[in-house]
Every structure is written in C-alpha cells, then in structure tokens.
Design an enzyme around this catalytic site. Structure first.
Site, PDB file in Angstrom:
ATOM      1  N   HIS A 166       3.581  51.803   3.889  1.00 52.41           N
ATOM      2  CA  HIS A 166       4.526  50.868   3.259  1.00 52.41           C
ATOM      3  C   HIS A 166       5.916  51.087   3.851  1.00 52.41           C
ATOM      4  O   HIS A 166       6.292  52.228   4.168  1.00 52.41           O
ATOM      5  CB  HIS A 166       4.534  51.097   1.739  1.00 52.41           C
ATOM      6  CG  HIS A 166       5.266  50.026   1.007  1.00 52.41           C
ATOM      7  ND1 HIS A 166       6.640  49.998   0.940  1.00 52.41           N
ATOM      8  CD2 HIS A 166       4.824  48.929   0.341  1.00 52.41           C
ATOM      9  CE1 HIS A 166       7.008  48.921   0.254  1.00 52.41           C
ATOM     10  NE2 HIS A 166       5.923  48.257  -0.114  1.00 52.41           N
ATOM     11  N   GLU A 182       4.129  42.686   5.605  1.00 56.65           N
ATOM     12  CA  GLU A 182       5.249  42.668   4.660  1.00 56.65           C
ATOM     13  C   GLU A 182       6.566  42.718   5.427  1.00 56.65           C
ATOM     14  O   GLU A 182       7.029  43.803   5.802  1.00 56.65           O
ATOM     15  CB  GLU A 182       5.177  43.885   3.730  1.00 56.65           C
ATOM     16  CG  GLU A 182       3.943  43.930   2.861  1.00 56.65           C
ATOM     17  CD  GLU A 182       4.188  44.719   1.577  1.00 56.65           C
ATOM     18  OE1 GLU A 182       3.966  44.157   0.512  1.00 56.65           O
ATOM     19  OE2 GLU A 182       4.626  45.872   1.653  1.00 56.65           O
ATOM     20  N   SER A 189       8.139  39.541  -2.123  1.00 59.53           N
ATOM     21  CA  SER A 189       8.608  38.569  -3.126  1.00 59.53           C
ATOM     22  C   SER A 189       7.584  37.488  -3.464  1.00 59.53           C
ATOM     23  O   SER A 189       7.949  36.346  -3.725  1.00 59.53           O
ATOM     24  CB  SER A 189       9.947  37.952  -2.693  1.00 59.53           C
ATOM     25  OG  SER A 189      10.940  38.970  -2.578  1.00 59.53           O
ATOM     26  N   ASN A 248       1.260  46.535  -6.488  1.00 60.62           N
ATOM     27  CA  ASN A 248       1.902  47.800  -6.103  1.00 60.62           C
ATOM     28  C   ASN A 248       2.986  48.081  -7.141  1.00 60.62           C
ATOM     29  O   ASN A 248       4.063  47.504  -7.086  1.00 60.62           O
ATOM     30  CB  ASN A 248       2.499  47.643  -4.694  1.00 60.62           C
ATOM     31  CG  ASN A 248       3.268  48.881  -4.244  1.00 60.62           C
ATOM     32  OD1 ASN A 248       3.218  49.917  -4.908  1.00 60.62           O
ATOM     33  ND2 ASN A 248       3.962  48.771  -3.124  1.00 60.62           N
ATOM     34  N   LYS A 268       4.644  50.677  -7.535  1.00 58.59           N
ATOM     35  CA  LYS A 268       5.697  51.586  -7.015  1.00 58.59           C
ATOM     36  C   LYS A 268       5.995  52.667  -8.061  1.00 58.59           C
ATOM     37  O   LYS A 268       5.096  53.051  -8.804  1.00 58.59           O
ATOM     38  CB  LYS A 268       6.937  50.784  -6.600  1.00 58.59           C
ATOM     39  CG  LYS A 268       6.586  49.654  -5.628  1.00 58.59           C
ATOM     40  CD  LYS A 268       7.775  49.036  -4.959  1.00 58.59           C
ATOM     41  CE  LYS A 268       7.293  47.908  -4.051  1.00 58.59           C
ATOM     42  NZ  LYS A 268       8.376  47.276  -3.303  1.00 58.59           N
ATOM     43  N   GLU A 286       8.736  51.236   2.563  1.00 61.18           N
ATOM     44  CA  GLU A 286       9.572  52.211   1.839  1.00 61.18           C
ATOM     45  C   GLU A 286       9.228  53.624   2.272  1.00 61.18           C
ATOM     46  O   GLU A 286      10.107  54.489   2.381  1.00 61.18           O
ATOM     47  CB  GLU A 286       9.404  52.029   0.319  1.00 61.18           C
ATOM     48  CG  GLU A 286      10.129  50.778  -0.161  1.00 61.18           C
ATOM     49  CD  GLU A 286       9.517  50.098  -1.373  1.00 61.18           C
ATOM     50  OE1 GLU A 286       8.750  50.735  -2.118  1.00 61.18           O
ATOM     51  OE2 GLU A 286       9.824  48.893  -1.569  1.00 61.18           O
ATOM     52  N   GLY A 288      11.264  42.845  -2.306  1.00 62.74           N
ATOM     53  CA  GLY A 288      12.173  43.081  -3.429  1.00 62.74           C
ATOM     54  C   GLY A 288      13.466  42.286  -3.351  1.00 62.74           C
ATOM     55  O   GLY A 288      14.392  42.531  -4.108  1.00 62.74           O
TER      56      GLY A 288
HETATM   57  P1  PGA Z   1       7.911  42.772  -3.810  1.00 65.30           P
HETATM   58  O1  PGA Z   1       7.260  44.088  -3.132  1.00 65.30           O
HETATM   59  O2  PGA Z   1       6.781  41.907  -4.245  1.00 65.30           O
HETATM   60  O3  PGA Z   1       8.724  43.319  -4.963  1.00 65.30           O
HETATM   61  O4  PGA Z   1       8.750  42.133  -2.769  1.00 65.30           O
HETATM   62  C1  PGA Z   1       6.138  43.994  -2.296  1.00 65.30           C
HETATM   63  C2  PGA Z   1       5.779  45.358  -1.780  1.00 65.30           C
HETATM   64  O5  PGA Z   1       6.689  46.145  -1.503  1.00 65.30           O
HETATM   65  O6  PGA Z   1       4.603  45.677  -1.592  1.00 65.30           O
END
Ligand code: PGA
Length: 254
Positions: free
Chosen positions: A94, A166, A211, A9, A11, A96, A172
């Site tokens: 997601h 998640e 992460s 992803n 983003k 976000e 993140g």
């Molecule tokens: P990350 O993000 O690996 O940076 O924690 C995962 C995601 O948001 O899908």
C-alpha cells in the site's frame, strides 16, 4: 460482468464497539454470491474479532505482513501467523506503507512471496504520485512497480493474486480517477503482464482504489478492466460500504 471484489481497508481505525456495529451492518446486506467477493481488512488486533462476527459470505484480509518468515523481528506479524488464524487475503505494498514505512519494491517482493508460501492471496497495490502523473510518468512507474515484483519472484504467483491500482493522489483526497483514467492504467497493467503470461494477464483481477464511494462505484466497476474496488474511507461507514456492494450486485445481476 465477471467476478467483482469489494475490499474494505479499515487502516488504523476502529475499536471493538465500532467494529461490531460496522460488521453487523455489512453482515445484514452481503449475501452469498459466487460472483462477488467481499473482503474486510481490519487492523491486526481485530482480525479474530471480525473472524468471529462475520458471516460466511465475507472473507478476511490483513493490511500487511512481515517480510520475514519468523524469528527476532520485534513488533512484526508473519504470514504463517495469519494463516494460522485463517486469514484469506493480505494487502501488500500500500502506498502508505511505501511512503511511511519504507516498503521498497524489494521488500514488497519478499512479502508477496511469503504471502503465497502461507496460502494468503496478496492484494498488491501499485500507483503513481501526483507529481509522477503530472510529469507523464504514470505508465513507467506502474511498469517498474509490477516488473520488479514479477522479476524478483515468478509470474506464476500472479495466477493467485490480485492487483490494486491506487493512484496516490486519489487516496483519501476525495479526488477519484475518472473511470476512463483508471481503465487506461488497468489496460496497461494487462499489457505489461502479457509479455510474461497472456492467460494471467487477461484473468488477474485488477481493483481500483482511491476515494471510491457509493456515488462513483458503479461507473468505475462498469469498465471492462476494473474488477472491483479497494475502499478506505468509505468502508468505515457501513451504509456507504453497503451502497458500494450493492452497486457491484446490480452490475452482476444485469
Ligand atoms: P480511500 O483509500 O478510499 O480512503 O481513498 C483507499 C486505500 O487507501 O486503499
């Protein structure tokens, strides 16, 4: 070891130059393997760039779709447009998008339905916040997120879908759920779905995200109910992403 999914992803990151470097690095290392599905999800504007540059061993996903089929929705991208340019997957729900763009469970259910209508495989994201985990609500949050989509649409749609667990506190932040913590939730996701359809409950791929990196991926993917990863930050570094892919490859070849 069953099939593993390694989903990047990206983003809202990258540009034509950095994307080209990244996809070339991945192209070099990802081989055709029926038991590993590598999916790259770039921003909308770069879908066609990556579709042209990627090898046939790699699939493409979008990071979102509109909850409407077409029409007066300025700034949106529909499922049929994604199908038209030959996108295979789409990330839906997601955290976000849930937090920043008000994607409620009702909106996510519409997107989930439209993904299927347009032959896209949805990667449905669910997960609890830090506060919800601390107050012992993890399993009830997961349950309500899944049930609301099943009951607004149909369990049958999950036969061709992927779930990504998640935990919001792990996205993140560098703080990963332990393999045991993730496995516990993944097992519960299957238990929740079992009530609706036991075949789908046992066979749906459930990815872990939050992460994931080269160092922790193998321990996570070893767990019986973790079928791969949804990778954010670490997917922007070609070598690190390849390390994650190679962790999957070593497990598949064991
Ligand atoms: P990350 O993000 O690996 O940076 O924690 C995962 C995601 O948001 O899908």
């Amino acid at each position: 070891m069953e099939k593993l999914f390694i989903v990047a992803n990206w983003k809202m990151n990258g540009n034509k130059r950095s994307n080209e470097q990244l996809i070339n690095c991945i192209n070099d290392k990802v081989c055709e393997n029926a038991n590993i599905e590598v999916v790259i999800c770039p921003p909308f504007t770069y879908l066609t760039q990556i579709l042209k540059l990627k090898t046939s061993s790699i699939k493409i996903g979008a990071q979102n779709i509109s909850e409407n089929q077409n029409g007066a929705c300025t700034g949106e991208i529909s499922g049929s447009m994604l199908q038209d340019i030959k996108v295979d997957y789409v990330i839906i729900g997601h955290s976000e998008r849930r937090q920043m763009y008000n994607d409620t469970n009702a909106v996510i259910a519409q997107k989930f339905e439209l993904a299927h209508q347009n032959n896209l495989i949805p990667i449905l994201c669910i997960g609890e916040s830090l506060n919800e985990r601390k107050t012992g609500q993890t399993l009830s949050v997961i349950e309500s997120q899944i049930k609301s989509i099943i009951e607004t649409t149909r369990i049958e749609l999950f036969a061709k879908s992927i779930i990504a667990y998640e935990p919001v506190w792990a996205i993140g932040t560098g703080e990963t759920a332990s393999p045991e913590q993730a496995e516990e939730v993944h097992t519960n996701i299957r238990n929740i779905m079992e009530v609706y359809d036991s075949n789908i409950a046992s066979s749906i791929p459930i990815l872990y995200g939050g992460s994931v990196n080269g160092a922790n991926s193998k321990d996570l993917f070893t767990m019986g109910n973790i079928n791969g990863g949804l990778i954010g930050g670490a997917s922007l570094n070609g070598e690190e992403f390849v390390e994650i892919y190679q962790a999957a490859e070593s497990l598949i070849n064991e």
